[in-house]
Design a protein around this motif. Structure first.
Motif, short mmCIF file in Angstrom:
data_model
loop_
_atom_site.label_atom_id
_atom_site.label_comp_id
_atom_site.label_asym_id
_atom_site.label_seq_id
_atom_site.Cartn_x
_atom_site.Cartn_y
_atom_site.Cartn_z
N TYR A 1 23.20 2.12 -26.14
CA TYR A 1 22.42 3.17 -25.47
C TYR A 1 21.26 3.65 -26.33
CZ TYR A 1 21.77 7.26 -22.48
OH TYR A 1 21.24 8.18 -21.61
N GLN B 1 8.96 3.73 7.53
CA GLN B 1 8.71 2.28 7.40
C GLN B 1 9.46 1.59 8.54
OE1 GLN B 1 7.06 0.33 4.19
NE2 GLN B 1 6.06 2.14 5.02
N GLU C 1 0.87 -1.17 0.00
CA GLU C 1 0.00 0.00 0.00
C GLU C 1 0.91 1.23 0.00
OE1 GLU C 1 -2.61 -0.46 3.38
OE2 GLU C 1 -3.24 -2.44 2.70
N PRO C 2 0.38 2.41 -0.33
CA PRO C 2 1.26 3.58 -0.43
C PRO C 2 2.12 3.78 0.83
CG PRO C 2 -0.89 4.12 -1.31
CD PRO C 2 -1.00 2.72 -0.75
N THR D 1 22.29 -7.04 -13.27
CA THR D 1 22.66 -5.63 -13.48
C THR D 1 24.08 -5.55 -14.00
OG1 THR D 1 21.21 -5.03 -11.65
CG2 THR D 1 22.80 -3.38 -12.36
N TYR E 1 11.66 2.91 -9.13
CA TYR E 1 11.50 2.31 -10.46
C TYR E 1 10.37 2.96 -11.23
CZ TYR E 1 11.55 -1.45 -13.92
OH TYR E 1 11.63 -2.17 -15.09
N ILE F 1 -0.82 -0.79 -4.25
CA ILE F 1 0.00 -0.26 -5.35
C ILE F 1 1.01 -1.31 -5.82
CG2 ILE F 1 -0.24 2.14 -4.61
CD1 ILE F 1 2.63 1.96 -3.48
N PHE F 2 1.59 -1.06 -6.97
CA PHE F 2 2.61 -1.95 -7.56
C PHE F 2 2.04 -3.35 -7.84
CE2 PHE F 2 6.07 0.39 -4.83
CZ PHE F 2 5.90 1.54 -5.58
N ARG G 1 18.17 2.76 -29.50
CA ARG G 1 17.25 1.75 -30.02
C ARG G 1 17.24 1.89 -31.54
NH1 ARG G 1 11.78 2.76 -27.41
NH2 ARG G 1 11.55 4.27 -29.05
N GLY H 1 5.03 -0.62 2.55
CA GLY H 1 5.79 -1.36 1.56
C GLY H 1 6.58 -2.44 2.26
N GLU I 1 1.07 2.18 -13.32
CA GLU I 1 2.28 2.86 -12.86
C GLU I 1 3.21 3.15 -14.05
OE1 GLU I 1 2.50 3.35 -9.52
OE2 GLU I 1 1.66 1.61 -8.49
N HIS I 2 3.91 4.29 -13.99
CA HIS I 2 4.86 4.66 -15.04
C HIS I 2 6.23 4.14 -14.66
CE1 HIS I 2 1.82 7.21 -16.85
NE2 HIS I 2 1.54 7.63 -15.63
N LYS I 3 6.58 2.98 -15.15
CA LYS I 3 7.84 2.34 -14.78
C LYS I 3 8.95 2.73 -15.75
CE LYS I 3 6.38 -1.86 -15.14
NZ LYS I 3 4.99 -1.91 -15.58
N MET I 4 10.20 2.49 -15.32
CA MET I 4 11.34 2.71 -16.21
C MET I 4 11.40 1.63 -17.29
SD MET I 4 14.63 3.98 -14.11
CE MET I 4 14.68 2.68 -12.88
N GLY I 5 11.02 0.38 -16.94
CA GLY I 5 11.15 -0.71 -17.91
C GLY I 5 9.94 -1.62 -17.87
N ILE I 6 10.10 -2.81 -18.42
CA ILE I 6 9.02 -3.81 -18.54
C ILE I 6 7.66 -3.14 -18.74
CG2 ILE I 6 10.08 -5.86 -17.48
CD1 ILE I 6 8.87 -5.06 -14.80
#
Lengths: 371, 371
Positions: free
Chosen positions: A368, B271, A115-116, A353, B368, A144-145, A370, A119, A203-208
Motif C-alpha cells: 500500500y 446515455q 465527448e463530454p 484487478t 477513473y 475528452i479522454f 511506495r 461516451g 485529465e487527472h487520472k488515478m493511475g498511468i
C-alpha cells in the motif's frame, strides 16, 4: 530501457507547458530507440516499410511492453491502431502521405470518439465537419479522454476524429471519420502550419500518470475524410476493436508484472515459520512463500495470467489466419475474433484487478506504500 | 463539516514540517468541533467523563464518519481503541493521569506494533524497554505504519508501544506494552518536556493521504508499563480487536459512500435509451440507471452494504451484551465477538473493494479521473 522509467513516469506525470504536453524524463528518448529499432513497424504493410510480421510474434512483445511501462506503451498502442484504420479505410492519397510515417513511428496516432455528453452513446456525438472548397473539411468540437492527445516525442500527430457532416442522419448512422493532423503536411511531405487543434487540459487520472490523457479542442481544424461519408463508426471500429484487444492485453501485462513482483517479495520476505516445518534454520524466520495462503495467492495469480496468455495466443493465431487467408477460412477467423475481442478485453482486465489485488496482499502493508 | 474536507485532504496530504506532522487545512478545526460536541467520548467510562453509550448507538456514527472522511476518522478511531486498552489494562495511577483526556479527545492515541522486520510475525519484534530507577522504562526502537503517529490537532499524544524487557522470553511471550506520551505529564496534569519520540518520515501511501502514517523512532523515550510484564500482546489485542472491527467498518463506510455516489451519477447521467422503452422523452437520452447492467451493479452494491450493515449491528448488539452483562451471558457474547471480529474485518473490506469497483464502473471513464 522502458521498464526503469515506469515509477519515475508515474511520479513526474505529464505537464502542460504553453499548451503542449511535456512527458516524463526519458520517455521520448526511449521512444526514439524503440522506433529506430523497428518495433513500431512490426505489423505494418510492407508497401509502406512495415515488417508484416504475424500477430503471433507481435502480441507477446506488446504484452511485455504493457508489463514494463503501461504509461509509455499507450502511445505506441494507439499508433498501431491508427495504422490499422488507415490501412483498411483511407484513400490511396492519404495513405501515401501518412501511412509510412505512422508505421515507422515518425508520427504517432490518436483515437477521438468520446465527448463530454457522448461516451457509451455515440449517437449523441456533436462534433461538426463542414466541407471546405478544396475537398477537406473544417472540424469543430471537443473530445475528452484522448490518450496521447499530445506528446513531445514526434514532430507530428495524426488524430482520427469522429464528427457529423451537415445534414447527416441523426444517431450513429450520421457519423464520419476524419484524419486531422497536428501540423499540416505539404505535398513534398514536409510540415506546414499548425492545424487548429489544441489541448484543453490533461485529465487527472488515478493511475498511468506518465501517459497524457487529454481534452482536445478542434476549432475549424482541417481534416480529411477516411472511408465513406456517414460510415465513420464502422471505420473507427477497425481501430477500436484493435484497441479493445490491446486494452485486454494491458490487463495481462499488469497481471504478469504483479505476479513477478509478488513472487520475488514472497521469496525474500521473512516472517514466521512455515507450518510444514522450519525451512531456513539459519534465519530467524522463513520466507512467506512457504505460507499456504501466500502460495494460494501466488498460484492463483500464475494460473490466471498463464491461462489468459494462452487465450491471447489463440487470439493471435486467428488474427494471423484472418490476415493471411481468404474466403471461408478468413470469414470464420473474423467471426472468432469478433467473439473473442470483448471476452479478452473484459476477462483480462477483470482478471488483472483480481491478480493485482492478490499481489498487494502478498506484499502486506508494503503493498500500500511506495518506497 | 467533515465530509467536505475529504477531497481537499487527499489532495493536500500531510507534510512533515521541522519534524512535526502538518495535516490538511480544516482537519484540526473539524476535530475541535467534534470533541467539543462530545462525539469522542461516546463509549468512554463515565468515571472519566465518558458517556457510556451503547455500541448500538456509536457504531452507526462511526460508519458515517468513515463514509464522510476516512483520512480524518482514522485518528479518532485509534484514540477510541487507546481508551479501551487503557480502561481494561492500565493501572489506576495511569488512568487518573491519562484516561479523561483521551476520552474527551483532548489527547489522541496511537497503536505501535509493526517494525520493519516484524509485521505479521510479532515474535521478531526488537524494540527494547530498559527499567529506569523511578519505575518508568526507557523505550528504544523503530516502528512503521503508525497511523496518526503525529498530528497538529492536540498538544499531546499517547502512544501505546510494544517492546521487550531485558531477559524477556523469546517470541510473543516476551512482549510488554508501554504507554509513551509525546510530552511528559507533570503531577498536576500540565505538560512537561518533550519525550524522546520523533517522526522518522510520513509513509507514501496509495490512498487516505490526509491521514499521516508515520515511521516512529523511540530513543530512550520514557514509557510506563500497561498490564503485566511479558503479557503485552494480550493487552494490545484488546486495542487491536477493537481496531480490527473498526477497519471492517471502514470498508462498510467506503462502500456506502461509493454506492451513494454511483446512484446519484446513474440518475443524472444521460446515455442511450432504456431497453424497456423511452423514459425521458424530453431529453436526448435516458439516465443510465435504466440500463439493466447498471441496475445490477447498483443493486449488488446496495445488497452488499445493507447486508454488511445488518451484520455490523448484530456485532454492536453482542458488544453491548458483553459490556452490560456478566457470567455466562457475557462469556457467550465474548465468544461471538471473537468469532465475528475477523469475519467483519475481512468480509467488509473485501466487500468494499467489490462495491467500489462497481462504483467506478457505473461512473464509466469519469470513475477513473478527478474533477
Amino acid at each position: 530501457e522502458i521498464a526503469p522509467l515506469n515509477q519515475l513516469g508515474d511520479e513526474q506525470g505529464c505537464r502542460l507547458v504553453d499548451g503542449n504536453v511535456a512527458t516524463p524524463d526519458g520517455f521520448a528518448a526511449a521512444y526514439h530507440t524503440y522506433i529506430a529499432n523497428g518495433w513500431n513497424a512490426m505489423l505494418g504493410d510492407p508497401n509502406y516499410d512495415g515488417q508484416d510480421l504475424p500477430y503471433s510474434m507481435a502480441i507477446p512483445v506488446h504484452e511485455m511492453l504493457n508489463s514494463a511501462n503501461l504509461s509509455w506503451r499507450l502511445t505506441t498502442m494507439l499508433t498501431e491502431s491508427t495504422v490499422l484504420a488507415l490501412t483498411k479505410h483511407a484513400s490511396q492519397a492519404l495513405k501515401d502521405i501518412y501511412l509510412a510515417k505512422v508505421i515507422s513511428g515518425e508520427w504517432t496516432g490518436t483515437m477521438n470518439l468520446t465527448e463530454p455528453h457522448a461516451g457509451t452513446d455515440l449517437s449523441l456525438l456533436s462534433t461538426k465537419a463542414e466541407p471546405n472548397d478544396d475537398g477537406s473539411y473544417a472540424i469543430t468540437g471537443n473530445k475528452i479522454f484522448i490518450t496521447a492527445g499530445d506528446q513531445d516525442w514526434t514532430n507530428n500527430i495524426v488524430h482520427l476524429v469522429l464528427a457529423r457532416l451537415p445534414n447527416a442522419p441523426a444517431g450513429v448512422k450520421g457519423i464520419s471519420l476524419f484524419l486531422v493532423p497536428k501540423f499540416m503536411v505539404n505535398a513534398d511531405g514536409s510540415l506546414g502550419a499548425k492545424n487548429s487543434v489544441s489541448v484543453g487540459s490533461i485529465e487527472h487520472k488515478m493511475g498511468i500518470k506518465g501517459s497524457p490523457t487529454c481534452v482536445m479542442n478542434y476549432d475549424d481544424a482541417i481534416g480529411y475524410l477516411v472511408g465513406e461519408e456517414n460510415a465513420g463508426l464502422a471505420c473507427m471500429f477497425t481501430m477500436m476493436n484493435d484497441a479493445r484487444f490491446q486494452v485486454g492485453l494491458q490487463g495481462l501485462g499488469i497481471a504478469e508484472a504483479s505476479y513477478q513482483g509478488a513472487l520475488t517479495y514472497a521469496v525474500e520476505r521473512l516472517q514466521s515459520r512455515a507450518p510444514q516445518g522450519i525451512q531456513a534454520p539459519e534465519q530467524k524466520a522463513d520466507p512467506i512463500v512457504f505460507q499456504p495462503d501466500v502460495r494460494r495467492m501466488l498460484l492463483t495469480q500464475r494460473a490466471l495470467t498463464e491461462g489468459s496468455r494462452a487465450l491471447s495466443m489463440l487470439y493471435a493465431k486467428f488474427m494471423d489466419i484472418e490476415k493471411y487467408t481468404d474466403g471461408e477460412e478468413q470469414a470464420h477467423a473474423d467471426h472468432v475474433i469478433a467473439y473473442l475481442t470483448p471476452v479478452c478485453k473484459a476477462f483480462f482486465t477483470d482478471m488483472a484487478t483480481e491478480v493485482s489485488n492478490y499481489g498487494i496482499q502478498v506484499y502486506g502493508g508494503h503493498g500500500y506504500i511506495r518506497e
